[in-house]
Design an enzyme around this catalytic site. Sequence first.
Site, mmCIF file in Angstrom:
data_model
loop_
_atom_site.group_PDB
_atom_site.id
_atom_site.type_symbol
_atom_site.label_atom_id
_atom_site.label_comp_id
_atom_site.label_asym_id
_atom_site.label_seq_id
_atom_site.Cartn_x
_atom_site.Cartn_y
_atom_site.Cartn_z
ATOM 1 N N CYS A 1 6.882 -0.994 1.002
ATOM 2 C CA CYS A 1 6.788 -1.064 -0.464
ATOM 3 C C CYS A 1 6.489 0.308 -1.066
ATOM 4 C CB CYS A 1 5.715 -2.068 -0.895
ATOM 5 S SG CYS A 1 4.054 -1.609 -0.376
ATOM 6 N N ASP B 1 3.619 1.856 -1.165
ATOM 7 C CA ASP B 1 2.287 1.981 -1.754
ATOM 8 C C ASP B 1 1.332 2.756 -0.841
ATOM 9 O OD1 ASP B 1 3.392 0.536 -3.692
ATOM 10 O OD2 ASP B 1 2.141 -1.239 -3.487
ATOM 11 N N CYS C 1 0.876 -1.137 -6.274
ATOM 12 C CA CYS C 1 1.063 -2.290 -7.148
ATOM 13 C C CYS C 1 -0.279 -2.791 -7.684
ATOM 14 C CB CYS C 1 1.745 -3.408 -6.375
ATOM 15 S SG CYS C 1 0.654 -4.204 -5.190
ATOM 16 N N CYS D 1 -0.929 -6.366 0.581
ATOM 17 C CA CYS D 1 -1.684 -5.419 -0.245
ATOM 18 C C CYS D 1 -3.158 -5.438 0.177
ATOM 19 C CB CYS D 1 -1.561 -5.775 -1.719
ATOM 20 S SG CYS D 1 0.121 -6.187 -2.243
HETATM 21 FE FE1 FES Z 1 2.763 -3.098 -1.289
HETATM 22 FE FE2 FES Z 1 1.203 -4.208 -3.056
HETATM 23 S S1 FES Z 1 3.368 -4.337 -2.981
HETATM 24 S S2 FES Z 1 0.624 -2.836 -1.528
#
Ligand code: FES
Length: 149
Positions: free
Chosen positions: A34, A36, A60, A104
């Site tokens: 993702c 992040d 996110c 997450c």
């Molecule tokens: Fe990857 Fe939240 S979408 S940490």
Amino acid sequence: MQYSAKVMDHFTNPRNVGEIEDASGVGTVGNAKCGDIMRVYLDIDDGGFIKDVKFKTFGCGAAVATSSMATELIKGKHINEALKLTNRSVMDALDGLPAVKVHCSVLAEEAVRAALWDYSEKNGITIEGLEKPVDDIHDSHHEDLHEDD
Ligand code: FES
């Protein structure tokens, strides 16, 4: 996607955002899937208690909320207690997360562990039960998400 009131609260009003200069330990982890990234700073006293903790999250809303909650859960705790933090305990404290957002919370757990690891390395101490962290949680064994904890 349905978020709990607590998730919304920690997303809109995150606790412990920032950084600590000369931190006792800093941990950065990411999820390549993702994109992040989360960084956790720990200020640990001589007795092994976490005096202060801050985080920065480039990610996110759920990543912000889980880092915020994770820092709240370990603040003031002994490092041995902080080590017990799991993505599951973070999720429980937030009244749950949608299934696609569970990873997450894994990022939050791993960022804390990475910061503890950094602290242990810098100080030449061994923290029982702490393993070398991975940079990218995506391919790690933690993908099993501690469902059994
Ligand atoms: Fe990857 Fe939240 S979408 S940490």
